[in-house]
Design a protein around this motif. Structure first.
Motif, PDB file in Angstrom:
ATOM      1  N   UNK A 258      45.604   7.441 -23.558  1.00 27.15           N
ATOM      2  CA  UNK A 258      44.912   8.565 -22.933  1.00 27.15           C
ATOM      3  C   UNK A 258      45.677   9.056 -21.714  1.00 27.15           C
ATOM      4  N   UNK A 259      45.688  10.362 -21.530  1.00 27.63           N
ATOM      5  CA  UNK A 259      46.371  10.956 -20.384  1.00 27.63           C
ATOM      6  C   UNK A 259      45.892  12.387 -20.226  1.00 27.63           C
ATOM      7  N   UNK A 260      46.333  13.020 -19.183  1.00 28.33           N
ATOM      8  CA  UNK A 260      45.917  14.383 -18.898  1.00 28.33           C
ATOM      9  C   UNK A 260      44.889  14.428 -17.774  1.00 28.33           C
ATOM     10  N   UNK A 261      44.577  15.614 -17.278  1.00 28.07           N
ATOM     11  CA  UNK A 261      43.694  15.748 -16.116  1.00 28.07           C
ATOM     12  C   UNK A 261      42.299  15.210 -16.380  1.00 28.07           C
ATOM     13  N   UNK A 262      41.833  14.360 -15.491  1.00 27.29           N
ATOM     14  CA  UNK A 262      40.478  13.822 -15.612  1.00 27.29           C
ATOM     15  C   UNK A 262      39.454  14.900 -15.263  1.00 27.29           C
ATOM     16  N   UNK A 263      38.288  14.759 -15.862  1.00 30.48           N
ATOM     17  CA  UNK A 263      37.238  15.732 -15.605  1.00 30.48           C
ATOM     18  C   UNK A 263      37.308  16.948 -16.500  1.00 30.48           C
ATOM     19  N   UNK A 264      38.302  17.000 -17.406  1.00 31.34           N
ATOM     20  CA  UNK A 264      38.394  18.106 -18.358  1.00 31.34           C
ATOM     21  C   UNK A 264      37.917  17.621 -19.725  1.00 31.34           C
ATOM     22  N   UNK A 265      37.707  18.548 -20.640  1.00 32.72           N
ATOM     23  CA  UNK A 265      37.273  18.193 -21.976  1.00 32.72           C
ATOM     24  C   UNK A 265      38.332  17.337 -22.671  1.00 32.72           C
TER      25      UNK A 265
ATOM     26  N   UNK B 162      54.192  19.325 -32.340  1.00 33.17           N
ATOM     27  CA  UNK B 162      52.881  19.100 -32.928  1.00 33.17           C
ATOM     28  C   UNK B 162      52.545  20.004 -34.087  1.00 33.17           C
ATOM     29  N   UNK B 163      53.072  21.226 -34.108  1.00 29.24           N
ATOM     30  CA  UNK B 163      52.762  22.157 -35.191  1.00 29.24           C
ATOM     31  C   UNK B 163      53.280  21.673 -36.533  1.00 29.24           C
ATOM     32  N   UNK B 164      54.249  20.757 -36.524  1.00 26.72           N
ATOM     33  CA  UNK B 164      54.828  20.249 -37.772  1.00 26.72           C
ATOM     34  C   UNK B 164      54.420  18.796 -38.012  1.00 26.72           C
ATOM     35  N   UNK B 165      53.232  18.428 -37.612  1.00 28.16           N
ATOM     36  CA  UNK B 165      52.753  17.069 -37.829  1.00 28.16           C
ATOM     37  C   UNK B 165      51.527  17.077 -38.737  1.00 28.16           C
ATOM     38  N   UNK B 166      51.119  15.872 -39.144  1.00 26.22           N
ATOM     39  CA  UNK B 166      49.943  15.708 -39.991  1.00 26.22           C
ATOM     40  C   UNK B 166      48.767  15.152 -39.191  1.00 26.22           C
ATOM     41  N   UNK B 167      48.778  15.285 -37.895  1.00 27.38           N
ATOM     42  CA  UNK B 167      47.726  14.731 -37.055  1.00 27.38           C
ATOM     43  C   UNK B 167      46.384  15.424 -37.292  1.00 27.38           C
ATOM     44  N   UNK B 168      45.303  14.655 -37.150  1.00 31.60           N
ATOM     45  CA  UNK B 168      43.959  15.218 -37.148  1.00 31.60           C
ATOM     46  C   UNK B 168      43.574  15.522 -35.707  1.00 31.60           C
ATOM     47  N   UNK B 169      43.044  16.698 -35.471  1.00 32.74           N
ATOM     48  CA  UNK B 169      42.677  17.131 -34.127  1.00 32.74           C
ATOM     49  C   UNK B 169      41.161  17.228 -34.036  1.00 32.74           C
ATOM     50  N   UNK B 170      40.582  16.543 -33.059  1.00 28.93           N
ATOM     51  CA  UNK B 170      39.140  16.568 -32.846  1.00 28.93           C
ATOM     52  C   UNK B 170      38.837  16.938 -31.399  1.00 28.93           C
ATOM     53  N   UNK B 171      37.924  17.864 -31.231  1.00 22.47           N
ATOM     54  CA  UNK B 171      37.507  18.292 -29.901  1.00 22.47           C
ATOM     55  C   UNK B 171      36.722  19.579 -30.018  1.00 22.47           C
ATOM     56  N   UNK B 172      36.133  20.013 -28.934  1.00 25.06           N
ATOM     57  CA  UNK B 172      35.405  21.276 -28.978  1.00 25.06           C
ATOM     58  C   UNK B 172      36.375  22.416 -29.260  1.00 25.06           C
ATOM     59  N   UNK B 173      35.919  23.483 -29.928  1.00 25.33           N
ATOM     60  CA  UNK B 173      36.816  24.615 -30.196  1.00 25.33           C
ATOM     61  C   UNK B 173      37.473  25.156 -28.925  1.00 25.33           C
ATOM     62  N   UNK B 174      36.729  25.183 -27.833  1.00 27.78           N
ATOM     63  CA  UNK B 174      37.304  25.705 -26.588  1.00 27.78           C
ATOM     64  C   UNK B 174      38.406  24.796 -26.069  1.00 27.78           C
ATOM     65  N   UNK B 175      38.181  23.469 -26.122  1.00 32.94           N
ATOM     66  CA  UNK B 175      39.186  22.533 -25.629  1.00 32.94           C
ATOM     67  C   UNK B 175      40.433  22.569 -26.497  1.00 32.94           C
TER      68      UNK B 175
ATOM     69  N   UNK C 157      52.213  18.802 -19.268  1.00 33.86           N
ATOM     70  CA  UNK C 157      51.860  20.159 -19.699  1.00 33.86           C
ATOM     71  C   UNK C 157      50.437  20.308 -20.206  1.00 33.86           C
ATOM     72  N   UNK C 158      49.783  19.206 -20.542  1.00 37.15           N
ATOM     73  CA  UNK C 158      48.472  19.358 -21.132  1.00 37.15           C
ATOM     74  C   UNK C 158      47.426  19.791 -20.100  1.00 37.15           C
ATOM     75  N   UNK C 159      46.620  20.804 -20.423  1.00 38.54           N
ATOM     76  CA  UNK C 159      45.566  21.240 -19.505  1.00 38.54           C
ATOM     77  C   UNK C 159      44.243  20.519 -19.753  1.00 38.54           C
ATOM     78  N   UNK C 160      44.185  19.675 -20.778  1.00 36.48           N
ATOM     79  CA  UNK C 160      42.957  18.949 -21.116  1.00 36.48           C
ATOM     80  C   UNK C 160      43.282  17.462 -21.209  1.00 36.48           C
ATOM     81  N   UNK C 161      42.252  16.645 -21.201  1.00 33.22           N
ATOM     82  CA  UNK C 161      42.415  15.204 -21.387  1.00 33.22           C
ATOM     83  C   UNK C 161      42.723  14.940 -22.858  1.00 33.22           C
ATOM     84  N   UNK C 162      43.719  14.111 -23.117  1.00 31.81           N
ATOM     85  CA  UNK C 162      44.134  13.821 -24.489  1.00 31.81           C
ATOM     86  C   UNK C 162      43.991  12.336 -24.790  1.00 31.81           C
TER      87      UNK C 162
END
Length: 213
Positions: free
Chosen positions: A161-168, A187-200, A145-150
């Motif tokens: 790492x997984x998700x479409x290559x060539x994406x942010x 994910x909405x109920x986790x304590x994870x730190x999220x880093x990436x561009x605002x658009x990604x 389901x992810x539209x970005x590289x994670x």
């Protein structure tokens, strides 16, 4: 039953018992009664369990689960707590640990985090087990389901790492239990730190729940 699955089974049974039959869960549309019925069906009705994953069989599964849900709630929790019956596939050596460690951890958190909650430490053995299973889980769940590289990172251990290559790239950093919950759409109920561009990050959040800032 081996250690992590057995421990998580008992933890989940305890949470279900304490919550009562009408408490919310993170499983959309399910109360704790529905979740308990699902757990009992899954390991006691081999004829109905495939419909959990196979859409063409889901109608039969839903009918069997509805029948279980009509039973006394205490009976459902007792059946789940007692473990799989002797002829269940889950009673085979090693199957419980392989198939149920993640299942029970996620569903325990489905009960615990559906109401006001605080972070809890995860035993090192369970954390390592969840981490080892994460690559497979990403292929089965979030990877579709992810539209970005994670990059899912456990500090000091590495990343998956997984998700479409060539994406942010978006990086999510935290403990294995939190990463597993993200992979399962919690994910909405986790304590994870999220880093990436605002658009990604915004693109990811449109497809998968991410921690609220």
């Amino acid at each position: 039953m081996s250690n992590s699955a057995r421990t998580e089974r008992q933890r989940l049974a305890g949470l279900l018992s304490a919550a009562g039959p009408d408490a919310p869960t993170l499983c959309e549309g399910w109360t704790t009664r529905d979740l308990a019925a699902h757990l009992v069906l899954r390991e006691r009705r081999a004829d109905a369990a495939p419909g959990i994953r196979v859409q063409a069989l889901a109608g039969w599964t839903a009918r069997v689960q509805a029948g279980y849900a009509q039973r006394p709630y205490e009976e459902l929790v007792r059946l789940f707590r007692s473990g799989p019956p002797r002829l269940s596939p889950f009673a085979l050596p090693g199957v419980d640990e392989a198939a149920n460690t993640v299942e029970y951890f996620v569903h325990a958190e489905d009960v615990r985090r559906a109401v006001e909650w605080q972070p809890q430490d995860v035993a090192p053995e369970l954390a390592q087990s969840l981490w080892q299973r994460l690559p497979m889980l990403t292929r089965l769940e979030a990877g579709r389901r992810t539209p970005v590289r994670l990059a899912l990172r456990w500090p000091g251990a590495g990343s998956v790492e997984f998700g479409p290559r060539g994406t942010d790239m978006v990086e999510l950093t935290g403990e294995p239990g939190e990463l597993v919950l993200f992979a399962f759409g919690r994910g909405a109920r986790t304590t994870l730190r999220v880093d990436g561009s605002p658009a990604a990050v915004a693109t990811l959040a449109a497809a998968l729940p991410v921690p609220r800032g």
